[in-house]
Write a protein that holds these residues in place. Structure first.
Motif, PDB file in Angstrom:
ATOM      1  N   LYS A   1      -2.899  -2.527  18.491  1.00  0.00           N
ATOM      2  CA  LYS A   1      -4.134  -1.853  18.061  1.00  0.00           C
ATOM      3  C   LYS A   1      -4.040  -1.402  16.609  1.00  0.00           C
ATOM      4  O   LYS A   1      -4.983  -1.539  15.842  1.00  0.00           O
ATOM      5  CB  LYS A   1      -4.445  -0.660  18.977  1.00  0.00           C
ATOM      6  CG  LYS A   1      -4.962  -1.091  20.331  1.00  0.00           C
ATOM      7  CD  LYS A   1      -5.417   0.087  21.157  1.00  0.00           C
ATOM      8  CE  LYS A   1      -5.695  -0.407  22.555  1.00  0.00           C
ATOM      9  NZ  LYS A   1      -6.863   0.005  23.168  1.00  0.00           N
ATOM     10  N   ALA A   2      -2.868  -0.875  16.235  1.00  0.00           N
ATOM     11  CA  ALA A   2      -2.668  -0.440  14.851  1.00  0.00           C
ATOM     12  C   ALA A   2      -2.703  -1.648  13.917  1.00  0.00           C
ATOM     13  O   ALA A   2      -3.258  -1.578  12.813  1.00  0.00           O
ATOM     14  CB  ALA A   2      -1.345   0.302  14.717  1.00  0.00           C
ATOM     15  N   PHE A   3      -2.124  -2.749  14.372  1.00  0.00           N
ATOM     16  CA  PHE A   3      -2.115  -3.956  13.547  1.00  0.00           C
ATOM     17  C   PHE A   3      -3.530  -4.489  13.370  1.00  0.00           C
ATOM     18  O   PHE A   3      -3.919  -4.891  12.266  1.00  0.00           O
ATOM     19  CB  PHE A   3      -1.198  -5.026  14.157  1.00  0.00           C
ATOM     20  CG  PHE A   3      -1.079  -6.244  13.296  1.00  0.00           C
ATOM     21  CD1 PHE A   3      -0.451  -6.176  12.062  1.00  0.00           C
ATOM     22  CD2 PHE A   3      -1.608  -7.451  13.706  1.00  0.00           C
ATOM     23  CE1 PHE A   3      -0.344  -7.295  11.247  1.00  0.00           C
ATOM     24  CE2 PHE A   3      -1.506  -8.575  12.903  1.00  0.00           C
ATOM     25  CZ  PHE A   3      -0.873  -8.495  11.674  1.00  0.00           C
TER      26      PHE A   3
ATOM     27  N   ASN B   1      -9.132  -3.141   8.121  1.00  0.00           N
ATOM     28  CA  ASN B   1      -9.256  -2.192   7.013  1.00  0.00           C
ATOM     29  C   ASN B   1      -9.222  -2.949   5.685  1.00  0.00           C
ATOM     30  O   ASN B   1      -8.238  -3.625   5.387  1.00  0.00           O
ATOM     31  CB  ASN B   1      -8.104  -1.182   7.084  1.00  0.00           C
ATOM     32  CG  ASN B   1      -8.150  -0.153   5.984  1.00  0.00           C
ATOM     33  OD1 ASN B   1      -8.630  -0.400   4.886  1.00  0.00           O
ATOM     34  ND2 ASN B   1      -7.621   1.017   6.291  1.00  0.00           N
ATOM     35  N   PRO B   2     -10.279  -2.841   4.866  1.00  0.00           N
ATOM     36  CA  PRO B   2     -10.307  -3.584   3.596  1.00  0.00           C
ATOM     37  C   PRO B   2      -9.099  -3.292   2.698  1.00  0.00           C
ATOM     38  O   PRO B   2      -8.647  -4.175   1.971  1.00  0.00           O
ATOM     39  CB  PRO B   2     -11.599  -3.119   2.924  1.00  0.00           C
ATOM     40  CG  PRO B   2     -12.458  -2.633   4.049  1.00  0.00           C
ATOM     41  CD  PRO B   2     -11.518  -2.084   5.091  1.00  0.00           C
ATOM     42  N   GLY B   3      -8.531  -2.105   2.770  1.00  0.00           N
ATOM     43  CA  GLY B   3      -7.399  -1.746   1.933  1.00  0.00           C
ATOM     44  C   GLY B   3      -6.084  -2.368   2.369  1.00  0.00           C
ATOM     45  O   GLY B   3      -5.174  -2.550   1.562  1.00  0.00           O
ATOM     46  N   THR B   4      -5.958  -2.718   3.654  1.00  0.00           N
ATOM     47  CA  THR B   4      -4.698  -3.275   4.174  1.00  0.00           C
ATOM     48  C   THR B   4      -4.865  -4.693   4.727  1.00  0.00           C
ATOM     49  O   THR B   4      -3.898  -5.302   5.162  1.00  0.00           O
ATOM     50  CB  THR B   4      -4.144  -2.371   5.298  1.00  0.00           C
ATOM     51  OG1 THR B   4      -5.153  -2.211   6.312  1.00  0.00           O
ATOM     52  CG2 THR B   4      -3.740  -1.006   4.761  1.00  0.00           C
ATOM     53  N   ARG B   5      -6.094  -5.190   4.694  1.00  0.00           N
ATOM     54  CA  ARG B   5      -6.416  -6.497   5.306  1.00  0.00           C
ATOM     55  C   ARG B   5      -5.539  -7.627   4.780  1.00  0.00           C
ATOM     56  O   ARG B   5      -4.978  -8.400   5.546  1.00  0.00           O
ATOM     57  CB  ARG B   5      -7.884  -6.832   5.079  1.00  0.00           C
ATOM     58  CG  ARG B   5      -8.286  -8.205   5.608  1.00  0.00           C
ATOM     59  CD  ARG B   5      -9.730  -8.534   5.367  1.00  0.00           C
ATOM     60  NE  ARG B   5     -10.557  -7.561   6.050  1.00  0.00           N
ATOM     61  CZ  ARG B   5     -11.679  -7.060   5.558  1.00  0.00           C
ATOM     62  NH1 ARG B   5     -12.125  -7.447   4.388  1.00  0.00           N
ATOM     63  NH2 ARG B   5     -12.363  -6.176   6.235  1.00  0.00           N
ATOM     64  N   GLU B   6      -5.397  -7.717   3.453  1.00  0.00           N
ATOM     65  CA  GLU B   6      -4.676  -8.853   2.870  1.00  0.00           C
ATOM     66  C   GLU B   6      -3.203  -8.864   3.293  1.00  0.00           C
ATOM     67  O   GLU B   6      -2.674  -9.890   3.717  1.00  0.00           O
ATOM     68  CB  GLU B   6      -4.798  -8.811   1.350  1.00  0.00           C
ATOM     69  CG  GLU B   6      -4.434 -10.125   0.704  1.00  0.00           C
ATOM     70  CD  GLU B   6      -4.739 -10.124  -0.791  1.00  0.00           C
ATOM     71  OE1 GLU B   6      -3.817 -10.498  -1.538  1.00  0.00           O
ATOM     72  OE2 GLU B   6      -5.860  -9.765  -1.171  1.00  0.00           O
TER      73      GLU B   6
ATOM     74  N   SER C   1      -8.558  -9.425  25.116  1.00  0.00           N
ATOM     75  CA  SER C   1      -7.362 -10.218  25.374  1.00  0.00           C
ATOM     76  C   SER C   1      -6.361  -9.845  24.290  1.00  0.00           C
ATOM     77  O   SER C   1      -6.676  -9.130  23.348  1.00  0.00           O
ATOM     78  CB  SER C   1      -7.692 -11.715  25.318  1.00  0.00           C
ATOM     79  OG  SER C   1      -8.108 -12.089  24.022  1.00  0.00           O
ATOM     80  N   LYS C   2      -5.148 -10.377  24.429  1.00  0.00           N
ATOM     81  CA  LYS C   2      -4.153 -10.143  23.385  1.00  0.00           C
ATOM     82  C   LYS C   2      -4.551 -10.934  22.140  1.00  0.00           C
ATOM     83  O   LYS C   2      -5.184 -11.989  22.242  1.00  0.00           O
ATOM     84  CB  LYS C   2      -2.769 -10.597  23.870  1.00  0.00           C
ATOM     85  CG  LYS C   2      -2.195  -9.738  24.989  1.00  0.00           C
ATOM     86  CD  LYS C   2      -0.812 -10.211  25.376  1.00  0.00           C
ATOM     87  CE  LYS C   2      -0.944 -11.152  26.544  1.00  0.00           C
ATOM     88  NZ  LYS C   2       0.273 -11.662  27.080  1.00  0.00           N
ATOM     89  N   LEU C   3      -4.173 -10.436  20.995  1.00  0.00           N
ATOM     90  CA  LEU C   3      -4.456 -11.117  19.736  1.00  0.00           C
ATOM     91  C   LEU C   3      -3.882 -12.536  19.770  1.00  0.00           C
ATOM     92  O   LEU C   3      -4.535 -13.499  19.360  1.00  0.00           O
ATOM     93  CB  LEU C   3      -3.866 -10.321  18.561  1.00  0.00           C
ATOM     94  CG  LEU C   3      -4.141 -10.836  17.162  1.00  0.00           C
ATOM     95  CD1 LEU C   3      -5.644 -10.855  16.881  1.00  0.00           C
ATOM     96  CD2 LEU C   3      -3.420  -9.978  16.134  1.00  0.00           C
ATOM     97  N   PHE C   4      -2.662 -12.668  20.293  1.00  0.00           N
ATOM     98  CA  PHE C   4      -1.994 -13.965  20.466  1.00  0.00           C
ATOM     99  C   PHE C   4      -2.899 -14.932  21.235  1.00  0.00           C
ATOM    100  O   PHE C   4      -3.133 -16.052  20.815  1.00  0.00           O
ATOM    101  CB  PHE C   4      -0.673 -13.724  21.206  1.00  0.00           C
ATOM    102  CG  PHE C   4      -0.116 -14.899  21.943  1.00  0.00           C
ATOM    103  CD1 PHE C   4       0.721 -15.795  21.313  1.00  0.00           C
ATOM    104  CD2 PHE C   4      -0.393 -15.100  23.291  1.00  0.00           C
ATOM    105  CE1 PHE C   4       1.257 -16.886  21.997  1.00  0.00           C
ATOM    106  CE2 PHE C   4       0.133 -16.183  23.987  1.00  0.00           C
ATOM    107  CZ  PHE C   4       0.956 -17.073  23.330  1.00  0.00           C
ATOM    108  N   SER C   5      -3.420 -14.492  22.371  1.00  0.00           N
ATOM    109  CA  SER C   5      -4.259 -15.352  23.214  1.00  0.00           C
ATOM    110  C   SER C   5      -5.541 -15.733  22.501  1.00  0.00           C
ATOM    111  O   SER C   5      -5.982 -16.883  22.572  1.00  0.00           O
ATOM    112  CB  SER C   5      -4.606 -14.650  24.523  1.00  0.00           C
ATOM    113  OG  SER C   5      -3.439 -14.348  25.241  1.00  0.00           O
TER     114      SER C   5
END
Length: 180
Positions: free
Chosen positions: A5-7, A13-18, A68-72
């Motif tokens: 969820k934090a990931f 988040n535009p500041g951490t997206r890249e 679902s999981k991000l992986f899936s």
């Protein structure tokens, strides 16, 4: 990888997206490449599909609901991109999807990135003879050692149906290898 969820928040988040997206590509690039390569067979095609996959992932992150999981979710996108690629290639060439895959397998010996021997080539030829769904299930289970539960989430199919598809695929592959 940190808490999912934090990931995902970092990805949105535009500041951490890249930085988060670079981490995503770093972590999932190889497994997604191998998954796609198992479907499209050709190295260059797999690279193209992988790039399209990450573009779709990046563009659709805001729509990821976390059901679902991000992986899936990413594997579902990669699978759909690979199948779409094969469909488009078949349509352009005026052949079936199965023929596209069979041609790719026939060209494996000329592929600098194929490190298999004669038996592995024969296995690829046997898999190419399977219907598309059985190919997909077999490749995910056999080559990627994916759990049925993860496959179920990615392919939106029941575990029982996946087990049946895998069983039928194995039987057909055994018949092909033993009779050729």
């Amino acid at each position: 990888m940190q808490d999912e969820k934090a990931f995902i928040s970092a990805l949105l988040n535009p500041g951490t997206r890249e930085a988060a997206f670079r981490q995503l590509v770093s972590q999932y690039g190889k497994p997604l490449y191998h998954h796609i390569r198992n479907i499209v067979i050709d190295h260059d095609d797999a690279d193209d599909v992988l790039q399209n996959t990450f573009i779709k992932v990046f563009s659709n992150l805001s729509g990821f609901k976390g059901e679902s999981k991000l992986f899936s979710w990413m594997y579902r996108i990669a699978t759909n991109e690979a199948i779409t690629f094969i469909n488009q290639k078949a349509k352009k060439s005026g052949v079936t999807n199965e023929q596209v895959v069979q041609r790719a397998v026939e060209n494996l010996t000329a592929d600098d990135y194929f490190e298999g021997d004669a038996l592995q080539l024969k296995l690829q030829q046997a898999v190419a003879q399977l219907p598309e769904k059985q190919q997909l299930v077999f490749k995910m289970k056999y080559f990627e050692d994916m759990k049925y539960e993860d496959m179920s989430e990615i392919l939106n199919t029941s575990v029982g149906a996946l087990k049946a598809s895998y069983h039928h695929a194995v039987k057909k592959i055994e018949d092909y290898i033993n009779n050729r």
